[in-house]
Design a protein around this motif. Structure first.
Motif, short mmCIF file in Angstrom:
data_model
loop_
_atom_site.label_atom_id
_atom_site.label_comp_id
_atom_site.label_asym_id
_atom_site.label_seq_id
_atom_site.Cartn_x
_atom_site.Cartn_y
_atom_site.Cartn_z
N SER A 70 18.06 -3.07 42.94
CA SER A 70 18.71 -4.36 42.70
C SER A 70 19.81 -4.26 41.65
CB SER A 70 17.67 -5.40 42.25
OG SER A 70 16.67 -5.56 43.24
N GLY A 71 19.92 -3.11 41.00
CA GLY A 71 20.92 -2.94 39.95
C GLY A 71 20.50 -3.55 38.63
N ASP A 72 19.20 -3.89 38.49
CA ASP A 72 18.71 -4.47 37.24
C ASP A 72 18.20 -3.33 36.36
OD1 ASP A 72 17.62 -5.91 35.18
OD2 ASP A 72 16.57 -7.35 36.46
N PHE A 73 19.11 -2.66 35.68
CA PHE A 73 18.75 -1.49 34.89
C PHE A 73 18.01 -1.87 33.61
CE2 PHE A 73 22.28 -0.02 37.55
CZ PHE A 73 21.69 1.09 38.12
N LEU A 74 18.21 -3.08 33.12
CA LEU A 74 17.44 -3.55 31.97
C LEU A 74 15.96 -3.66 32.34
CD1 LEU A 74 17.23 -4.74 29.10
CD2 LEU A 74 17.74 -6.99 30.09
#
Length: 223
Positions: A82-86
């Motif tokens: 999802s590109g939620d690297f945090l």
């Protein structure tokens, strides 16, 4: 608009869920979108591709999710896709604590002496996921290679500079749960190579040193 942003974020997550072999219907249910709104509300704005709107890189073949202890790596896979690297960084930190055992879970962090016993298959899966969905930019093995480079020469302080963990004054960046006050970078395009995942060095460098010495990084797939 807010609706456009909501749809794009949901679309990115849908791509991620589909990449874990979920059916489209199951993915929609997970997102809370299945049959809960009129068709007109669900119609997406005109975008070329949901995948193109995601920050993550999408490999042709999903990485293998292997575990020596039945650990569930799907949440990390979904966050990275999802590109939620945090979120992926936090999931990784929590995973290492759980994989280290009950004592680590009780204290809330991994002790350096526990690192050699971290399951190799699980560390490999975590690394495989980070490498795959960052296009080889993020991962522990990326950090190990940087550490062993001629310029860094196994000097951790130089490594922290190279991967962007210190500011211009030579101080370690601040990590805080709230992204607005967190000084680390969680955008794939903006972060230096090897910037993620993070390892706490406030209690000293023994943990990160032990992690970098784990035998899993000698695997051919991480060379």
């Amino acid at each position: 608009s807010c609706e456009r942003s909501l749809w794009v974020n949901a679309s990115c997550t849908l791509v991620a869920l589909a990449h874990t072999h979920m059916t489209t219907a199951a993915a929609l249910v997970t997102l809370g979108l299945a049959f809960t709104a009129p068709a007109s509300r669900l119609a997406p704005p005109r975008v070329s591709s949901a995948r193109m709107m995601c920050a993550a890189v999408m490999p042709e073949t999903p990485p293998a999710l292997e575990s020596d202890c039945g650990f569930d790596h799907v949440p990390l896979s979904i966050a990275l896709q999802s590109g939620d690297f945090l979120e992926a960084d936090q999931i990784t930190r929590d995973a290492l604590i759980k994989l280290a055992g009950d004592s680590a879970v009780s204290r809330g962090y991994v002790y350096f002496a526990e690192v050699p016993n971290l399951p190799e298959a699980d560390l490999a899966t975590i690394e495989r996921l980070w490498l795959a969905y960052s296009g080889g930019k993020f991962g522990y093995s990326v950090q190990v290679k940087a550490l062993q480079s001629k310029k860094v020469n196994n000097n951790l302080e130089k490594l922290f500079d190279k991967i962007g963990w210190r500011n211009e004054k030579g101080q370690l960046l601040r990590w805080l749960p709230e992204k607005a006050n967190n000084e680390f970078i969680y955008e794939l395009d903006a972060a230096p190579e090897g910037h993620l995942p993070l390892t706490n060095t406030l209690r000293g460098q023994q943990l990160i040193t032990a992690l970098f010495k784990h035998p899993v990084w000698a695997r051919d797939e991480f060379q």
